[in-house]
Design a protein around this motif. Structure first.
Motif, PDB file in Angstrom:
ATOM      1  N   ALA A  14       0.779  -1.144   0.231  1.00  0.00           N
ATOM      2  CA  ALA A  14       0.081   0.021  -0.191  1.00  0.00           C
ATOM      3  C   ALA A  14       0.864   1.349  -0.104  1.00  0.00           C
ATOM      4  CB  ALA A  14      -0.848  -0.046   1.396  1.00  0.00           C
ATOM      5  N   GLU A  15       1.810   1.379   0.641  1.00  0.00           N
ATOM      6  CA  GLU A  15       2.907   2.388   0.761  1.00  0.00           C
ATOM      7  C   GLU A  15       3.401   2.679  -0.458  1.00  0.00           C
ATOM      8  OE1 GLU A  15       7.107   3.590   3.147  1.00  0.00           O
ATOM      9  OE2 GLU A  15       5.311   2.517   4.342  1.00  0.00           O
ATOM     10  N   LEU A  16       3.875   1.632  -1.351  1.00  0.00           N
ATOM     11  CA  LEU A  16       4.564   1.493  -2.572  1.00  0.00           C
ATOM     12  C   LEU A  16       3.308   2.031  -3.694  1.00  0.00           C
ATOM     13  CD1 LEU A  16       6.550  -1.625  -2.656  1.00  0.00           C
ATOM     14  CD2 LEU A  16       7.329   0.583  -2.837  1.00  0.00           C
ATOM     15  N   LEU A  17       2.371   1.683  -3.421  1.00  0.00           N
ATOM     16  CA  LEU A  17       1.260   2.377  -4.627  1.00  0.00           C
ATOM     17  C   LEU A  17       0.508   3.298  -4.083  1.00  0.00           C
ATOM     18  CD1 LEU A  17       0.212  -1.373  -5.485  1.00  0.00           C
ATOM     19  CD2 LEU A  17       1.537  -0.125  -6.606  1.00  0.00           C
ATOM     20  N   ALA A  18       0.811   3.888  -2.856  1.00  0.00           N
ATOM     21  CA  ALA A  18       0.003   5.162  -2.572  1.00  0.00           C
ATOM     22  C   ALA A  18      -1.565   4.712  -2.287  1.00  0.00           C
ATOM     23  CB  ALA A  18       0.253   6.423  -3.243  1.00  0.00           C
ATOM     24  N   GLY A  19      -1.846   3.223  -1.621  1.00  0.00           N
ATOM     25  CA  GLY A  19      -3.248   2.847  -1.818  1.00  0.00           C
ATOM     26  C   GLY A  19      -3.609   2.770  -0.304  1.00  0.00           C
ATOM     27  N   GLU A  20      -4.736   1.970  -0.170  1.00  0.00           N
ATOM     28  CA  GLU A  20      -5.026   1.693   0.993  1.00  0.00           C
ATOM     29  C   GLU A  20      -5.608   0.469   1.507  1.00  0.00           C
ATOM     30  OE1 GLU A  20      -8.604   4.268   2.077  1.00  0.00           O
ATOM     31  OE2 GLU A  20      -7.807   5.944   1.265  1.00  0.00           O
ATOM     32  N   VAL A  21      -5.209  -0.152   2.439  1.00  0.00           N
ATOM     33  CA  VAL A  21      -5.799  -1.639   3.002  1.00  0.00           C
ATOM     34  C   VAL A  21      -7.002  -1.709   3.835  1.00  0.00           C
ATOM     35  CG1 VAL A  21      -4.727  -3.827   3.922  1.00  0.00           C
ATOM     36  CG2 VAL A  21      -3.207  -2.273   2.760  1.00  0.00           C
ATOM     37  N   GLU A  22      -7.795  -2.618   3.145  1.00  0.00           N
ATOM     38  CA  GLU A  22      -8.936  -2.808   4.217  1.00  0.00           C
ATOM     39  C   GLU A  22      -8.618  -4.055   4.821  1.00  0.00           C
ATOM     40  OE1 GLU A  22     -12.823  -2.923   2.094  1.00  0.00           O
ATOM     41  OE2 GLU A  22     -12.229  -0.710   1.261  1.00  0.00           O
ATOM     42  N   GLY A  23      -8.317  -4.235   5.996  1.00  0.00           N
ATOM     43  CA  GLY A  23      -7.832  -5.619   6.827  1.00  0.00           C
ATOM     44  C   GLY A  23      -6.314  -5.317   7.271  1.00  0.00           C
ATOM     45  N   ASP A  24      -5.874  -6.520   7.369  1.00  0.00           N
ATOM     46  CA  ASP A  24      -4.874  -6.848   8.005  1.00  0.00           C
ATOM     47  C   ASP A  24      -3.533  -6.505   7.339  1.00  0.00           C
ATOM     48  OD1 ASP A  24      -2.696  -7.584   9.516  1.00  0.00           O
ATOM     49  OD2 ASP A  24      -3.169  -9.661   9.794  1.00  0.00           O
ATOM     50  N   LEU A  25      -2.747  -5.311   7.750  1.00  0.00           N
ATOM     51  CA  LEU A  25      -1.820  -4.715   6.991  1.00  0.00           C
ATOM     52  C   LEU A  25      -0.577  -5.873   7.011  1.00  0.00           C
ATOM     53  CD1 LEU A  25      -1.825  -1.227   8.595  1.00  0.00           C
ATOM     54  CD2 LEU A  25      -2.515  -1.685   6.198  1.00  0.00           C
ATOM     55  N   ASN A  26      -0.504  -6.720   7.760  1.00  0.00           N
ATOM     56  CA  ASN A  26       0.616  -7.602   8.050  1.00  0.00           C
ATOM     57  C   ASN A  26       0.626  -8.909   7.130  1.00  0.00           C
ATOM     58  OD1 ASN A  26       2.202  -6.141  10.107  1.00  0.00           O
ATOM     59  ND2 ASN A  26       0.304  -6.298  11.348  1.00  0.00           N
ATOM     60  N   VAL A  27      -0.520  -9.017   6.360  1.00  0.00           N
ATOM     61  CA  VAL A  27      -0.674 -10.218   5.521  1.00  0.00           C
ATOM     62  C   VAL A  27       0.588 -10.002   4.647  1.00  0.00           C
ATOM     63  CG1 VAL A  27      -2.186 -11.032   3.698  1.00  0.00           C
ATOM     64  CG2 VAL A  27      -3.310 -10.406   5.816  1.00  0.00           C
ATOM     65  N   ARG A  28       0.976 -11.102   4.423  1.00  0.00           N
ATOM     66  CA  ARG A  28       2.263 -11.424   3.442  1.00  0.00           C
ATOM     67  C   ARG A  28       1.807 -11.738   2.075  1.00  0.00           C
ATOM     68  NH1 ARG A  28       7.387  -9.937   3.883  1.00  0.00           N
ATOM     69  NH2 ARG A  28       7.012  -9.873   6.306  1.00  0.00           N
ATOM     70  N   VAL A  29       2.088 -11.189   0.992  1.00  0.00           N
ATOM     71  CA  VAL A  29       1.905 -11.716  -0.300  1.00  0.00           C
ATOM     72  C   VAL A  29       2.973 -12.069  -1.081  1.00  0.00           C
ATOM     73  CG1 VAL A  29       1.105 -10.838  -2.598  1.00  0.00           C
ATOM     74  CG2 VAL A  29      -0.074  -9.998  -0.499  1.00  0.00           C
ATOM     75  N   THR A  30       3.242 -13.430  -1.542  1.00  0.00           N
ATOM     76  CA  THR A  30       4.554 -13.872  -2.069  1.00  0.00           C
ATOM     77  C   THR A  30       4.275 -14.166  -3.787  1.00  0.00           C
ATOM     78  OG1 THR A  30       3.607 -16.132  -1.677  1.00  0.00           O
ATOM     79  CG2 THR A  30       5.044 -14.983  -0.063  1.00  0.00           C
ATOM     80  N   ALA A  31       3.100 -13.822  -4.159  1.00  0.00           N
ATOM     81  CA  ALA A  31       2.839 -14.056  -5.713  1.00  0.00           C
ATOM     82  C   ALA A  31       1.715 -13.095  -6.264  1.00  0.00           C
ATOM     83  CB  ALA A  31       2.564 -15.546  -5.912  1.00  0.00           C
TER      84      ALA A  31
END
Length: 72
Positions: A14-31
């Motif tokens: 979200a920080e990289l894309l200047a976006g917002e997260v609805e939910g857990d900021l700590n969810v890890r995306v690997t793909a």
């Protein structure tokens, strides 16, 4: 598409894309995947509201969408 061995958290993305997260900021995306190839740990992009139900029912860890589509 793989995102490194450690992936990235939704908060970092979200920080990289200047976006917002609805939910857990700590969810890890690997793909990054399309709706058909979504697996645990992946993020999918939805560009039209008609695909939201399919994305939400899938295995992806997160859904990337434009806020104009509406809330998930």
């Amino acid at each position: 598409m793989r995102i490194g061995t450690q992936g990235v958290t939704l908060g970092e993305l979200a920080e990289l894309l200047a976006g917002e997260v609805e939910g857990d900021l700590n969810v890890r995306v690997t793909a990054v995947a399309d709706l058909k190839g979504a697996a645990p740990g992946s993020i999918v992009r939805v560009e039209h509201p008609r695909y939201l139900d399919e994305a939400e029912a899938g295995d992806a860890a997160a859904i990337l969408t434009d806020p104009r589509i509406g809330p998930l």
